[in-house]
Design a protein around this motif. Structure first.
Motif, PDB file in Angstrom:
ATOM      1  N   MET A  58       0.815  -1.187   0.000  1.00 40.10           N
ATOM      2  CA  MET A  58       0.000   0.000   0.000  1.00 40.10           C
ATOM      3  C   MET A  58       0.856   1.247   0.000  1.00 40.10           C
ATOM      4  N   GLY A  59       1.896   1.278   0.791  1.00 35.49           N
ATOM      5  CA  GLY A  59       2.768   2.433   0.799  1.00 35.49           C
ATOM      6  C   GLY A  59       2.824   3.108   2.149  1.00 35.49           C
ATOM      7  N   GLU A  60       3.588   4.162   2.152  1.00 40.50           N
ATOM      8  CA  GLU A  60       3.728   4.938   3.377  1.00 40.50           C
ATOM      9  C   GLU A  60       4.006   6.382   3.026  1.00 40.50           C
ATOM     10  N   PHE A  61       3.825   7.240   4.027  1.00 40.04           N
ATOM     11  CA  PHE A  61       4.124   8.656   3.893  1.00 40.04           C
ATOM     12  C   PHE A  61       5.432   8.937   4.609  1.00 40.04           C
ATOM     13  N   ASN A  62       6.256   9.801   4.024  1.00 33.41           N
ATOM     14  CA  ASN A  62       7.506  10.194   4.648  1.00 33.41           C
ATOM     15  C   ASN A  62       7.310  11.578   5.261  1.00 33.41           C
ATOM     16  N   VAL A  63       7.311  11.645   6.590  1.00 33.93           N
ATOM     17  CA  VAL A  63       7.146  12.907   7.301  1.00 33.93           C
ATOM     18  C   VAL A  63       8.439  13.191   8.049  1.00 33.93           C
ATOM     19  N   TYR A  64       9.265  14.070   7.483  1.00 36.46           N
ATOM     20  CA  TYR A  64      10.552  14.449   8.085  1.00 36.46           C
ATOM     21  C   TYR A  64      11.404  13.227   8.412  1.00 36.46           C
ATOM     22  N   GLY A  65      11.457  12.278   7.506  1.00 36.35           N
ATOM     23  CA  GLY A  65      12.299  11.107   7.675  1.00 36.35           C
ATOM     24  C   GLY A  65      11.650   9.964   8.434  1.00 36.35           C
ATOM     25  N   VAL A  66      10.442  10.151   8.908  1.00 31.33           N
ATOM     26  CA  VAL A  66       9.730   9.089   9.615  1.00 31.33           C
ATOM     27  C   VAL A  66       8.664   8.539   8.679  1.00 31.33           C
ATOM     28  N   TYR A  67       8.719   7.240   8.435  1.00 31.49           N
ATOM     29  CA  TYR A  67       7.758   6.612   7.544  1.00 31.49           C
ATOM     30  C   TYR A  67       6.497   6.226   8.318  1.00 31.49           C
ATOM     31  N   ILE A  68       5.363   6.711   7.843  1.00 28.74           N
ATOM     32  CA  ILE A  68       4.070   6.444   8.485  1.00 28.74           C
ATOM     33  C   ILE A  68       3.243   5.596   7.527  1.00 28.74           C
ATOM     34  N   PRO A  69       2.812   4.410   7.959  1.00 26.10           N
ATOM     35  CA  PRO A  69       2.034   3.550   7.065  1.00 26.10           C
ATOM     36  C   PRO A  69       0.714   4.195   6.655  1.00 26.10           C
ATOM     37  N   THR A  70       0.328   3.958   5.419  1.00 27.63           N
ATOM     38  CA  THR A  70      -0.910   4.523   4.897  1.00 27.63           C
ATOM     39  C   THR A  70      -2.116   3.981   5.656  1.00 27.63           C
ATOM     40  N   LEU A  71      -2.066   2.707   6.025  1.00 25.87           N
ATOM     41  CA  LEU A  71      -3.196   2.115   6.748  1.00 25.87           C
ATOM     42  C   LEU A  71      -3.400   2.787   8.109  1.00 25.87           C
ATOM     43  N   LEU A  72      -2.320   3.228   8.750  1.00 25.67           N
ATOM     44  CA  LEU A  72      -2.443   3.941  10.021  1.00 25.67           C
ATOM     45  C   LEU A  72      -3.177   5.266   9.825  1.00 25.67           C
ATOM     46  N   VAL A  73      -2.840   5.986   8.773  1.00 28.68           N
ATOM     47  CA  VAL A  73      -3.509   7.259   8.479  1.00 28.68           C
ATOM     48  C   VAL A  73      -4.980   7.004   8.163  1.00 28.68           C
ATOM     49  N   GLN A  74      -5.258   5.972   7.387  1.00 27.50           N
ATOM     50  CA  GLN A  74      -6.636   5.640   7.056  1.00 27.50           C
ATOM     51  C   GLN A  74      -7.421   5.250   8.297  1.00 27.50           C
ATOM     52  N   GLY A  75      -6.792   4.497   9.196  1.00 27.72           N
ATOM     53  CA  GLY A  75      -7.454   4.109  10.434  1.00 27.72           C
ATOM     54  C   GLY A  75      -7.790   5.304  11.311  1.00 27.72           C
ATOM     55  N   LEU A  76      -6.895   6.269  11.371  1.00 32.88           N
ATOM     56  CA  LEU A  76      -7.153   7.465  12.174  1.00 32.88           C
ATOM     57  C   LEU A  76      -8.278   8.305  11.568  1.00 32.88           C
ATOM     58  N   VAL A  77      -8.297   8.428  10.248  1.00 38.01           N
ATOM     59  CA  VAL A  77      -9.366   9.178   9.593  1.00 38.01           C
ATOM     60  C   VAL A  77     -10.705   8.487   9.817  1.00 38.01           C
ATOM     61  N   ALA A  78     -10.718   7.154   9.700  1.00 40.39           N
ATOM     62  CA  ALA A  78     -11.959   6.403   9.925  1.00 40.39           C
ATOM     63  C   ALA A  78     -12.423   6.537  11.368  1.00 40.39           C
ATOM     64  N   TYR A  79     -11.492   6.587  12.316  1.00 41.14           N
ATOM     65  CA  TYR A  79     -11.867   6.728  13.723  1.00 41.14           C
ATOM     66  C   TYR A  79     -12.488   8.100  13.995  1.00 41.14           C
ATOM     67  N   VAL A  80     -11.924   9.138  13.403  1.00 37.61           N
ATOM     68  CA  VAL A  80     -12.491  10.485  13.575  1.00 37.61           C
ATOM     69  C   VAL A  80     -13.897  10.535  12.977  1.00 37.61           C
ATOM     70  N   LEU A  81     -14.077   9.922  11.803  1.00 38.86           N
ATOM     71  CA  LEU A  81     -15.410   9.858  11.210  1.00 38.86           C
ATOM     72  C   LEU A  81     -16.363   9.070  12.095  1.00 38.86           C
ATOM     73  N   LEU A  82     -15.863   8.002  12.718  1.00 34.23           N
ATOM     74  CA  LEU A  82     -16.693   7.190  13.609  1.00 34.23           C
ATOM     75  C   LEU A  82     -17.181   8.010  14.797  1.00 34.23           C
ATOM     76  N   LEU A  83     -16.333   8.870  15.333  1.00 39.04           N
ATOM     77  CA  LEU A  83     -16.746   9.697  16.466  1.00 39.04           C
ATOM     78  C   LEU A  83     -17.913  10.606  16.102  1.00 39.04           C
ATOM     79  N   PHE A  84     -17.916  11.122  14.870  1.00 40.68           N
ATOM     80  CA  PHE A  84     -19.026  11.957  14.422  1.00 40.68           C
ATOM     81  C   PHE A  84     -20.282  11.134  14.157  1.00 40.68           C
TER      82      PHE A  84
END
Length: 68
Positions: A1-27
């Motif tokens: 799937m891939g990852e995002f590079n934020v100042y040299g730290v690789y963040i998995p795409t699924l983690l970002v998707q999970g956080l977005v889905a969780y915020v939507l779930l709260l609403f």
């Protein structure tokens, strides 16, 4: 799937998707709690888990089709 590079730290795409889905779930939970107070579902935790999975699927679909 891939990852995002934020100042040299690789963040998995699924983690970002999970956080977005969780915020939507709260609403979304704010509106579904009204149904739950009326007793329309016996297993609130299972309902919320399934709702989270549906939101995660939708967020993943948006990420795939938008080209992230």
């Amino acid at each position: 799937m891939g990852e995002f590079n934020v100042y040299g730290v690789y963040i998995p795409t699924l983690l970002v998707q999970g956080l977005v889905a969780y915020v939507l779930l709260l609403f979304v939970i704010r509106y579904t709690d009204r149904w739950m107070e009326q007793g329309s579902d016996a297993f609130l935790g299972l309902f919320n888990f399934c709702l989270y999975l549906v939101l995660l699927l939708l967020v993943h679909w948006v990420f795939v089709w938008s080209g992230f």
